[in-house]
Write an enzyme that holds these catalytic residues in place. Structure first.
Site, PDB file in Angstrom:
ATOM      1  N   GLU A 137      -6.154 -32.013  38.312  1.00 40.98           N
ATOM      2  CA  GLU A 137      -6.366 -32.880  37.163  1.00 40.98           C
ATOM      3  C   GLU A 137      -6.099 -32.119  35.873  1.00 40.98           C
ATOM      4  O   GLU A 137      -5.817 -32.706  34.832  1.00 40.98           O
ATOM      5  CB  GLU A 137      -7.817 -33.369  37.192  1.00 40.98           C
ATOM      6  CG  GLU A 137      -8.151 -34.427  36.182  1.00 40.98           C
ATOM      7  CD  GLU A 137      -9.394 -35.192  36.612  1.00 40.98           C
ATOM      8  OE1 GLU A 137      -9.304 -35.902  37.629  1.00 40.98           O
ATOM      9  OE2 GLU A 137     -10.436 -35.056  35.960  1.00 40.98           O
ATOM     10  N   ARG A 139     -17.055 -39.242  41.322  1.00 40.54           N
ATOM     11  CA  ARG A 139     -17.365 -37.945  40.726  1.00 40.54           C
ATOM     12  C   ARG A 139     -16.384 -37.629  39.619  1.00 40.54           C
ATOM     13  O   ARG A 139     -15.190 -37.894  39.723  1.00 40.54           O
ATOM     14  CB  ARG A 139     -17.299 -36.870  41.804  1.00 40.54           C
ATOM     15  CG  ARG A 139     -17.424 -35.458  41.251  1.00 40.54           C
ATOM     16  CD  ARG A 139     -17.455 -34.431  42.353  1.00 40.54           C
ATOM     17  NE  ARG A 139     -16.169 -34.145  42.957  1.00 40.54           N
ATOM     18  CZ  ARG A 139     -15.180 -33.485  42.394  1.00 40.54           C
ATOM     19  NH1 ARG A 139     -15.293 -33.048  41.149  1.00 40.54           N
ATOM     20  NH2 ARG A 139     -14.061 -33.250  43.045  1.00 40.54           N
ATOM     21  N   LEU A 168      -3.342 -30.721  46.845  1.00 35.97           N
ATOM     22  CA  LEU A 168      -3.882 -31.117  45.550  1.00 35.97           C
ATOM     23  C   LEU A 168      -3.057 -30.615  44.368  1.00 35.97           C
ATOM     24  O   LEU A 168      -2.705 -29.446  44.290  1.00 35.97           O
ATOM     25  CB  LEU A 168      -5.298 -30.551  45.419  1.00 35.97           C
ATOM     26  CG  LEU A 168      -5.993 -30.727  44.068  1.00 35.97           C
ATOM     27  CD1 LEU A 168      -6.305 -32.186  43.826  1.00 35.97           C
ATOM     28  CD2 LEU A 168      -7.266 -29.898  44.025  1.00 35.97           C
ATOM     29  N   HIS A 179     -10.264 -36.779  48.887  1.00 36.55           N
ATOM     30  CA  HIS A 179     -10.484 -35.510  48.190  1.00 36.55           C
ATOM     31  C   HIS A 179     -11.921 -35.037  48.214  1.00 36.55           C
ATOM     32  O   HIS A 179     -12.214 -33.888  48.531  1.00 36.55           O
ATOM     33  CB  HIS A 179     -10.018 -35.677  46.746  1.00 36.55           C
ATOM     34  CG  HIS A 179     -10.256 -34.481  45.889  1.00 36.55           C
ATOM     35  ND1 HIS A 179      -9.678 -33.261  46.139  1.00 36.55           N
ATOM     36  CD2 HIS A 179     -11.004 -34.306  44.767  1.00 36.55           C
ATOM     37  CE1 HIS A 179     -10.059 -32.387  45.214  1.00 36.55           C
ATOM     38  NE2 HIS A 179     -10.870 -32.998  44.370  1.00 36.55           N
ATOM     39  N   GLN A 230     -13.979 -40.161  47.453  1.00 35.55           N
ATOM     40  CA  GLN A 230     -13.095 -40.164  46.288  1.00 35.55           C
ATOM     41  C   GLN A 230     -11.662 -39.881  46.692  1.00 35.55           C
ATOM     42  O   GLN A 230     -11.394 -38.947  47.463  1.00 35.55           O
ATOM     43  CB  GLN A 230     -13.527 -39.119  45.274  1.00 35.55           C
ATOM     44  CG  GLN A 230     -12.630 -39.106  44.027  1.00 35.55           C
ATOM     45  CD  GLN A 230     -13.151 -38.130  42.999  1.00 35.55           C
ATOM     46  OE1 GLN A 230     -12.983 -36.926  43.132  1.00 35.55           O
ATOM     47  NE2 GLN A 230     -13.770 -38.647  41.954  1.00 35.55           N
ATOM     48  N   ARG A 274     -11.273 -40.901  37.977  1.00 35.54           N
ATOM     49  CA  ARG A 274     -10.357 -40.769  39.112  1.00 35.54           C
ATOM     50  C   ARG A 274     -10.204 -42.043  39.916  1.00 35.54           C
ATOM     51  O   ARG A 274      -9.105 -42.363  40.377  1.00 35.54           O
ATOM     52  CB  ARG A 274     -10.832 -39.656  40.042  1.00 35.54           C
ATOM     53  CG  ARG A 274     -10.524 -38.288  39.488  1.00 35.54           C
ATOM     54  CD  ARG A 274     -11.006 -37.218  40.399  1.00 35.54           C
ATOM     55  NE  ARG A 274     -10.776 -35.910  39.798  1.00 35.54           N
ATOM     56  CZ  ARG A 274     -11.171 -34.771  40.328  1.00 35.54           C
ATOM     57  NH1 ARG A 274     -11.846 -34.789  41.468  1.00 35.54           N
ATOM     58  NH2 ARG A 274     -10.926 -33.635  39.736  1.00 35.54           N
ATOM     59  N   HIS A 307      -8.336 -38.628  45.190  1.00 36.24           N
ATOM     60  CA  HIS A 307      -7.802 -37.943  44.014  1.00 36.24           C
ATOM     61  C   HIS A 307      -6.438 -38.524  43.683  1.00 36.24           C
ATOM     62  O   HIS A 307      -5.597 -38.688  44.574  1.00 36.24           O
ATOM     63  CB  HIS A 307      -7.678 -36.448  44.312  1.00 36.24           C
ATOM     64  CG  HIS A 307      -7.454 -35.613  43.097  1.00 36.24           C
ATOM     65  ND1 HIS A 307      -6.272 -35.627  42.396  1.00 36.24           N
ATOM     66  CD2 HIS A 307      -8.269 -34.735  42.451  1.00 36.24           C
ATOM     67  CE1 HIS A 307      -6.371 -34.782  41.373  1.00 36.24           C
ATOM     68  NE2 HIS A 307      -7.570 -34.234  41.387  1.00 36.24           N
ATOM     69  N   PHE A 348     -10.923 -33.199  30.597  1.00 33.73           N
ATOM     70  CA  PHE A 348     -10.779 -33.635  31.975  1.00 33.73           C
ATOM     71  C   PHE A 348     -11.089 -35.109  32.030  1.00 33.73           C
ATOM     72  O   PHE A 348     -11.558 -35.702  31.054  1.00 33.73           O
ATOM     73  CB  PHE A 348     -11.743 -32.835  32.871  1.00 33.73           C
ATOM     74  CG  PHE A 348     -11.063 -32.096  33.992  1.00 33.73           C
ATOM     75  CD1 PHE A 348     -11.490 -32.236  35.301  1.00 33.73           C
ATOM     76  CD2 PHE A 348     -10.008 -31.232  33.723  1.00 33.73           C
ATOM     77  CE1 PHE A 348     -10.870 -31.534  36.331  1.00 33.73           C
ATOM     78  CE2 PHE A 348      -9.382 -30.534  34.742  1.00 33.73           C
ATOM     79  CZ  PHE A 348      -9.827 -30.689  36.053  1.00 33.73           C
TER      80      PHE A 348
END
Lengths: 378, 294, 544
Positions: free
Chosen positions: C228, C358, C225, C323, C213, C259, C215, C100
């Protein structure tokens, strides 16, 4: 923020809906038509938002994620349960169709499109929907070691988002409101098929109740309506397969099914005449005598003797013997793809060869109050 | 003439023999040459699919293999349940090489030719609702169904799951109506035409089944239908043979004649009783025939 | 739910209160996975996980809390599996982990691309097992505070109507984020920052509010969404020229950079004219149909329904969308806030483990680990104290307030205020921020708050009055927007998700290695600061 409000440069279209309004406080019920302008990319949920914001703030419906995962927005469009957030409006609106939106079926309506989900959750809870660990402890206090293939047995069942679309359309539940239903039973299979669960036999015994597995009428409405591809009917079939494999087969439904197996091995074709006593037992069959005679008069009760035997029927028997040792017994025999998960395409059904007529079915949805039997003399 | 492998299923062989007889009489008139499959068994219905799913798969693979061996490209069914079962097994075998390999090895071990996945399963309904079959049907229905209001009953497994059946929209089917019209009759619409007749549980859960069965019959009756037509002999059994049970539970005596698809067309095509066998029905068809305007 | 389970297991009498049925929680929309140093996909250890998190936070995360998270994560994940979570598996039957963003090792444990859904299901199953009482479809509107203690919640019964005060010795807020402040958000309609507003209104500070954040892969225009996990499986990001543009921004990690780095890269490409209709392209084609169907079938379905694109054949148009809110109610490592008896855990809280940005997969982990800790601590405290006092008049006072709102017939419907707020936050407080735009946004929010004073609720009924609750939610959002903008103006640097390339393009550790704190001073937000806690790692240059 309703996404519908932004992107003023987006193309817009006229969308019209007819919504069944219902107020449980007053008991009033009315079909009301709404017409709004909306961007071309809107879903049914977006249109409801526009109506609620700008036309009628009293319209009640549930929503949250708007991306087909929370399960809040189940409702009926033209009599068929859908997720409002998954239903794009462009084609309907361009064709000038005015769908009828109503609350999901088989559950009491609280207001407009909001149903009382308590009966749904009660049945869910009745399945004891939590892992009951067996005696095998995971090694080193870490995770259980299970192959992906083994977990795949419950892959479809684990997709369920508890939206209620299957329950809404269940034909059995309409006739028998106590039927556990496709969602609860699919959840049950999620545990019966989970190798970590230690209560398989107890579960199967419980699910083989009067309103359990064998109450399913196999109408496949649940499989058809499910927006996530859970295939609840398959889950129920898996439960039946596991029950019979474990010898839990006292139910008439199980006996009925087993007689089909026996028939194929002996005569190939179904031994219809014996089906009644084999399923219902001899005593019950005798009670059905009068009815059976009315059928027999028409030749609908074929004599079991001489048996109508298909050619080379021994092959069927031989096949059954061979596969017995191949490790696909019980629920493992229900195919979802031997290798990867062939999750079946869940697009709008292909093959509609003719355009739908200019009819808006579902104008008067068949909504019964709980407890009202269909067809009962009024 | 189009040659098809003909899988008649259990009921057409036995309690619904009238279905087989009328189908054979109809076939040549709509351009179908039937080659009946002999070395086959019951398709298992939803029952074997539920009791022993792997066995169900093999029984149907055997039927498909024998169908393929005739050289025809189509295996024709006359029952909703057979159609779903065979198409489902066919879909699974066509999509999954490893599965097909295992099944074929088993078939081979018992002396059945292998299945290469080349045959398509179609109900008679689909073969005559459009295209050449439809044109021949129109021509054959010379006597017509003038004056008759016919309520189509699709039932479940000819429509759902649509990802396996896929011939027509599961909520807005049109094939039976098209055929009724082609025969000169007037189709009657009602919501329960796509709902369940209850047959799969009519023995194990009779009360529930009757609660389902009442709906199409009552709605068709109230819509003014003179008769109902169905492409499934199991639905036919429910609608026809079990109709009398509704009298006890609801106090209503509908006396609604129920016809198999091939019989309805047979009437329009001027078949006589030996090709229709209405005497095998529990609810008399006579009243409907009396209404027929010549 | 994790907090409730922990509290129950500690022996407390616990109830959950939620404006949605628990399984509708937006945690269920999380897709890609949950991070823990299990070591199933490669060598890994909690310290590496911690370092990646610290660096990912652009050094604003409190390192002691981060170490707790990373040390306790594996045990928490095993517990979830033992409870029956349906994880994807490795060849040897262990919990599968995928790479990730910004992670040095593949440690994101996953369930295809529906990890959040699977975890919400297993938690709910454990709630049902314990028969934990739930006040379902109850809208929490105010906290009950008496004797400097939080002593309960005042809530509106959505199904039947009417206000109720539910007394409790401790209250744990687990209400999630506030993505609905923005147009084009991955968040559900329900994500309106309720818990933050509730805490804020009783004087509890909010921390790092400016850190939102964005995304990198969300669909246009909805913001739905796209996980990821696609990039974890090897998907590429392309601009209009078909270039994998990240080689100019994050040449080492490429699509698996942090991100905020990727969102900024995308926004730059789009702003500089190399976008496609305001998007960039996420290309999955080279992954092959089988892999997509097996591991990313949810993504494929979302893409087909909401973008009309089948990723097996075509790239998906994506762009940054709001996000996750790193900021939130100021808590310690046990979820305690400054107000005795009030706790917070999950996205609503800011401990802070995520600092200014994050890592994907850490949010689900935070909800579990800190949910458990908050539940256990709150139960402990509650069991050690005997009294609960809900002052008389709490309900009737609130009813009077509500009556004013419900009686109003002349005024504005909420939607225009809501839409304007979301549109302007997107324009003026998005991926890139500037002083003049932020100042303007502050004024816009003030004006909107004034308009809100005259908002009209059309539905005057009791049964399922979502018109009322949606109006109350808007009130929450407006206050939080004011806090965010003020905090953003005060932080005169670029760090993590707070990017000010025009006026303060660099990170300023000398002056700003600290959290923003915002409190209600009776009239408007008041700002303060608190230094970051560092244990092992000194701030370094952050490149991917």
């Amino acid at each position: 923020m309703t996404e519908a409000a932004i992107h003023t440069e987006a193309q817009t279209m006229e969308v019209a809906l007819k919504i069944w309004r219902f107020n449980s406080e007053t008991g009033e019920r009315e079909l009301r038509r709404y017409e709004v302008e909306a961007p071309e990319w809107v879903t049914l949920l977006d249109v409801l938002d526009i109506i609620k914001d700008r036309v009628d703030g009293t319209l009640a419906y549930r929503k949250s994620c708007r991306m087909m995962i929370c399960g809040s927005c189940g409702m009926r469009m033209d009599g068929a349960a859908v997720l409002a957030c998954k239903t794009r409006m462009y084609e309907l609106a361009s064709a000038g169709q005015v769908p009828v939106i109503s609350a999901m079926g088989n559950l009491p309506i609280i207001k407009d499109l909001v149903v009382d989900m308590q009966p749904f959750w009660d049945k869910f809870n009745a399945m004891k929907p939590y892992l009951q660990p067996g005696y095998v402890e995971p090694p080193d206090g870490k995770e259980h070691l299970i192959s992906q293939e083994r977990m795949n047995v419950i892959h479809k069942e684990s997709l369920c988002i508890n939206c209620g679309c299957c329950v809404s359309e269940c034909n059995s539940m309409e006739a028998d409101p106590d039927f556990l239903g496709p969602q609860a039973l699919a959840k049950g299979m999620r545990f019966v098929g989970d190798p970590r669960d230690g209560a398989k036999i107890e579960r199967l015994e419980a699910y083989n109740s009067e309103h359990g597995i064998w109450d399913c009428t196999r109408c496949y409405f649940c499989t058809e309506r499910c927006p996530k591809g859970v295939d609840p009917r398959d889950a129920i079939a898996k439960l039946g397969a596991e029950s019979i494999k474990e010898g839990i087969d006292r139910d008439m439904g199980a006996k009925h099914a087993k007689w089909f197996v026996k028939s194929t091995e002996t005569t190939g074709w179904l031994r219809e005449t014996e089906l009644v006593p084999k399923t219902q037992g001899v005593v019950s069959a005798i009670k059905e005598m009068k009815f059976a005679m009315s059928l027999a008069r028409r030749g609908k009760v074929p004599l079991p003797v001489p048996p109508h035997v298909a050619e080379e029927v021994g092959q069927a028997r031989a096949l059954r013997d061979i596969i017995a040792g191949q490790g696909r017994d019980g629920a493992l025999g229900i195919v979802q793809g031997e290798r990867a998960l062939g999750r079946i395409e869940h697009t709008d059904s292909g093959g509609a060869r003719r355009d739908a007529p200019e009819v808006t079915p579902g104008e008067e949805p068949v909504q019964r109050d709980i407890g009202e039997q269909p067809g009962a003399p009024s | 003439m189009r040659r098809v492998a003909y899988y008649k299923g259990c009921l057409a062989s036995l309690s619904a023999k009238e279905l087989d007889i009328s189908t054979r009489a109809l076939a040549p008139k709509v351009g179908l040459e039937l080659e009946e499959l002999e070395a086959v068994t019951c398709c298992g219905a939803g029952d074997i699919h539920e009791a022993e799913p792997d066995y169900y798969l093999h029984l149907n693979a055997r039927i498909l293999a024998h169908g393929e061996a005739t050289g025809a490209d189509t295996l024709m069914t006359v029952c909703n349940v057979c159609t779903l079962n065979l198409r489902q097994a066919n879909w699974q075998l066509q999509k999954d090489e490893a599965l097909l390999e295992r099944v074929n090895a088993n078939l081979d071990a018992v002396g059945v030719p292998p299945y290469t996945g080349s045959i398509e399963v179609k109900h008679l309904l689909w073969l005559i609702a459009e295209g050449e079959g439809y044109e021949l049907l129109k021509a054959a229905a010379h006597k017509g169904l003038k004056g008759l209001k016919i309520a189509p009953f699709y039932g479940c497994q000819i429509l759902r799951p649509s990802k396996i059946l896929g011939f027509e929209h599961p909520d807005r089917p049109w094939s039976l109506e098209a055929i009724i019209e082609a025969c000169g009759g007037e189709p009657v619409d009602y919501p329960a035409k796509i709902k369940c007749c209850g047959f799969p549980i009519i023995q194990a859960r009779e009360e529930t089944a009757l609660g389902e069965l009442i709906q199409p019959i009552e709605q068709a009756y109230e819509a003014g239908a003179d008769a109902m037509v169905t492409p499934c002999p199991l639905c036919h059994l429910s609608l026809d043979a079990w109709q009398s049970k509704l009298k006890k539970t609801t106090g209503r005596d509908f006396r609604m004649p129920i016809l198999h698809l091939s019989q309805l067309i047979g009437v329009a095509a001027g078949f006589d009783e030996s090709e229709l066998l209405f005497k095998r029905h529990v609810v008399p068809v006579g009243p409907m025939l009396d209404k027929l305007q010549v | 739910m994790r907090a409730a389970i922990a509290a129950f297991d500690a022996g407390a009498d616990v109830a959950m209160l939620s404006k949605l049925h628990p399984t509708r929680s937006h945690s269920g929309a999380a897709e890609g996975g949950i991070n823990a140093a299990l070591g199933n996909a490669s060598e890994d250890d909690p310290e590496s996980h911690a370092f990646d998190t610290v660096k990912g936070s652009d050094y604003l995360g409190d390192q002691d809390a981060i170490e707790v998270l990373c040390n306790e994560a594996p045990g928490d994940v095993y517990e979830l599996e033992n409870w029956g979570a349906v994880f994807s598996r490795t060849e040897d039957g262990r919990i599968a982990q995928r790479p990730f963003g910004a992670a040095g090792a593949p440690r994101t444990a996953y369930a295809a691309d529906i990890t959040g859904h699977v975890l919400v299901q297993v938690l709910y199953e454990q709630v049902v097992r314990r028969e934990i009482r739930t006040y379902e479809e109850f809208f929490a509107w105010k906290l009950v505070v008496e004797d400097d203690r939080c002593q309960g919640v005042l809530a509106w019964d959505l199904l039947n109507g009417g206000l109720h005060a539910i007394g409790a010795k401790t209250v744990i807020l687990a209400t999630g984020g506030a993505g609905r402040l923005y147009v084009g958000t991955t968040n559900a309609y329900a994500c309106t920052g309720d818990g933050m507003a509730l805490a804020f209104r009783v004087g509890v500070p909010l921390k790092d509010m400016e850190m939102m954040q964005f995304h990198p892969t969300t669909l246009s225009p909805t913001g739905v969404l796209i996980t990821e996990g696609c990039r974890g499986e090897g998907a590429h990001l392309l601009n209009a020229d078909g270039e994998r543009f990240l080689k100019r921004y994050a040449p080492n990690a490429m699509e698996l950079a942090s991100r905020d780095v990727i969102s900024r890269a995308e926004q730059t490409e789009i702003d500089e004219g190399r976008g496609v209709d305001g998007n960039v392209l996420l290309d999955l084609r080279h992954l092959g149909a089988e892999r997509i169907l097996e591991r990313l079938h949810g993504t494929r379905e979302l893409s087909m329904v909401f973008a009309g694109v089948d990723p097996i054949h075509d790239p998906i148009p994506v762009r940054p969308g709001s996000h996750y809110h790193m900021g939130g109610v100021d808590t310690d490592m046990w979820g305690q806030t400054e107000l005795t008896g009030l706790y917070a855990a999950g996205e609503v809280a800011c401990i802070s483990v995520h600092g200014a940005n994050r890592l994907g997969g850490n949010a689900l982990m935070e909800t579990i680990t800190f949910g458990r800790r908050a539940g256990a601590h709150a139960a402990d405290w509650a069991l050690g104290h005997t009294t609960v006092t809900v002052p008389e008049g709490v309900v009737s006072d609130a009813e009077r307030e509500l009556k004013v709102l419900l009686d109003r017939v002349e005024g504005e419907r909420p939607w225009q205020i809501r839409d304007t707020l979301a549109q302007t936050m997107h324009e003026n407080f998005g991926v890139f921020r500037r002083e003049d735009q932020m100042l303007r946004q502050g004024e816009i929010v003030e004006a909107l708050r004034e308009r809100y004073e005259q908002v009209v609720v059309e539905d005057k009924g009791n049964v399922f009055n979502s018109d009322l609750t949606q109006a109350l939610e808007l009130g929450f959002l407006l206050e939080l927007a004011a806090c965010m903008v003020d905090s953003g103006l005060a932080r005169k640097e670029s760090r993590g998700a707070h990017a000010r390339p025009h006026d303060y393009p660099d990170r300023d550790d000398e002056n700003y290695l600290r959290h923003t704190l915002v409190t209600w001073d009776g009239d408007r937000p008041a700002l303060d600061w608190r230094p970051v806690t560092m244990t092992k790692w000194q701030p370094q240059e952050r490149t991917y």
